[in-house]
Design an enzyme around this catalytic site. Structure first.
Site, PDB file in Angstrom:
ATOM      1  N   LYS A  22       0.972  -1.200  -0.104  1.00  0.00           N
ATOM      2  CA  LYS A  22       0.033  -0.088   0.129  1.00  0.00           C
ATOM      3  C   LYS A  22       0.925   1.203  -0.084  1.00  0.00           C
ATOM      4  CE  LYS A  22      -3.753  -2.186   0.215  1.00  0.00           C
ATOM      5  NZ  LYS A  22      -5.001  -2.680  -0.773  1.00  0.00           N
TER       6      LYS A  22
ATOM      7  N   ASN B  30      -0.741   1.705  -6.657  1.00  0.00           N
ATOM      8  CA  ASN B  30      -1.883   2.660  -6.817  1.00  0.00           C
ATOM      9  C   ASN B  30      -1.056   4.202  -6.310  1.00  0.00           C
ATOM     10  OD1 ASN B  30      -3.581   1.073  -7.774  1.00  0.00           O
ATOM     11  ND2 ASN B  30      -4.262   0.699  -5.913  1.00  0.00           N
TER      12      ASN B  30
ATOM     13  N   LYS C 123      -3.722   6.144 -14.705  1.00  0.00           N
ATOM     14  CA  LYS C 123      -4.192   4.905 -13.482  1.00  0.00           C
ATOM     15  C   LYS C 123      -4.755   5.649 -12.383  1.00  0.00           C
ATOM     16  CE  LYS C 123      -4.492   0.764 -11.716  1.00  0.00           C
ATOM     17  NZ  LYS C 123      -3.287  -0.021 -11.301  1.00  0.00           N
TER      18      LYS C 123
ATOM     19  N   ASN D  53      -8.511   5.054 -11.061  1.00  0.00           N
ATOM     20  CA  ASN D  53      -8.631   4.507  -9.404  1.00  0.00           C
ATOM     21  C   ASN D  53      -9.760   5.314  -9.030  1.00  0.00           C
ATOM     22  OD1 ASN D  53      -7.227   2.215  -9.713  1.00  0.00           O
ATOM     23  ND2 ASN D  53      -5.383   3.192  -8.816  1.00  0.00           N
TER      24      ASN D  53
ATOM     25  N   ASN E 239     -16.458  -4.214  -9.449  1.00  0.00           N
ATOM     26  CA  ASN E 239     -16.097  -3.078 -10.339  1.00  0.00           C
ATOM     27  C   ASN E 239     -17.062  -3.137 -11.371  1.00  0.00           C
ATOM     28  OD1 ASN E 239     -13.732  -2.849  -8.790  1.00  0.00           O
ATOM     29  ND2 ASN E 239     -12.468  -3.418 -10.555  1.00  0.00           N
TER      30      ASN E 239
END
Length: 306
Positions: free
Chosen positions: A77, A103, A185, A189, A203
């Site tokens: 993370k 992410n 990206k 997100n 999703n």
């Protein structure tokens, strides 16, 4: 190639399993002892729509067990990136490359400060996976992976990595515009993660109702406005359609943020919607929808983290 994956959650395990199946020397490194023990005892189980596959590969909770590697892949993370950078430093050899497929914003910069910008490769992936339990993950969708050099210079390892990934069934493109990759990206997100985490939907359902489609449209429009104000050369003209495409390609997948909320873990909201809010404040771009989503996720976190 000897590969260490730091962060063996759903995505780290998916990549590790696929690469081990392709014959690479893979080590999964994670702090979750039960997960590591299950992999050590029984292998990693990949579940897809047609079968379950058990894959034998190395797994450990201790970086000292691994030794120097050719490639480190970071899948922790975003808030754990500083610790991951220190862990990666213990795995470096003379020519080790460090790839972040995380992410959010800021991960590559954090890694570069500790490990050197010339070692760092930045990437994004549209692959999907869900953690089912210790030693078990579900493949949640196929999509391309893009990688590029963080420093902007030539990195001879890029094409080697792309080739190895391709042999593992991970379609990979070497790209020169890594900043745009990360922002693209991030915008996708922004359109999926918080909304699915707050509603509990997979999703594929974010575009199923007029209400969620409107939330996606508003959140994504704010993120695009911030990116353009930042001077980011975005590769797509319609990010609402991009979110719809990714959501459909990973329709059965539960987003990483939804998995975090379900398992009562800290989320990456600060590096996703929160990053849009912070950048918008610096640039004078209003981001009320992303601020609301960020505050809602933080409120939800407080119900189980406090």
């Amino acid at each position: 190639m000897k590969i260490a994956i730091i962060g063996a959650g759903a995505m780290g395990s998916l990549f590790g399993g696929r690469l081990a199946q392709a014959g690479e020397d893979v080590w999964l490194l994670d702090v979750w002892e039960e997960h590591v023990a299950a992999i050590q005892a029984h292998g990693l189980t990949l579940v897809d729509t047609t079968a379950e596959t058990s894959i034998r590969l190395n797994a450990t909770t201790q970086a000292d067990d691994i030794g120097p590697v050719d490639l480190v892949i970071i899948f922790v993370k975003s808030y754990a990136t500083p610790d991951a950078a220190q862990t990666a430093a213990a795995l470096l050899g003379p020519a080790t490359t460090v790839l972040t497929l995380q992410n959010g914003l800021g991960n590559a910069e954090t890694l570069a400060k500790v490990l050197g910008a010339e070692r760092v490769v930045v990437g994004t992936t549209a692959m999907g996976a869900t953690l089912l339990g210790p030693g078990r993950i579900k493949c949640g969708g196929q999509g391309p992976t893009h990688i590029g050099s963080f420093s902007g210079g030539a990195n001879p390892r890029l094409h080697d990595i792309a080739t190895i990934f391709a042999r593992a069934g991970i379609h990979t493109v070497v790209d020169s515009n890594v900043t745009a990759l990360v922002w693209s990206k991030l915008i996708i997100n922004v359109g999926i993660n918080a909304i699915t985490a707050l509603t509990g939907i997979p999703n594929g359902q974010v575009m199923a109702s007029a209400e969620t489609r409107e939330l996606v449209r508003l959140a994504v429009a704010e993120a695009v406005a911030v990116a353009r104000a930042s001077g980011i050369p975005l590769p797509h003209t319609n990010y609402f359609d991009q979110v719809a495409t990714v959501a459909q390609a990973t329709r059965d997948n539960r987003s990483s943020m939804l998995q975090d909320v379900t398992n009562r873990r800290r989320t990456e909201i600060d590096a996703i919607n929160g990053a849009i809010v912070a950048a918008g404040k610096r640039l004078g771009v209003p981001t009320p929808v992303n601020e609301t989503l960020t505050l809602l996720i933080k409120t939800l976190e407080q119900t189980y983290l406090s």
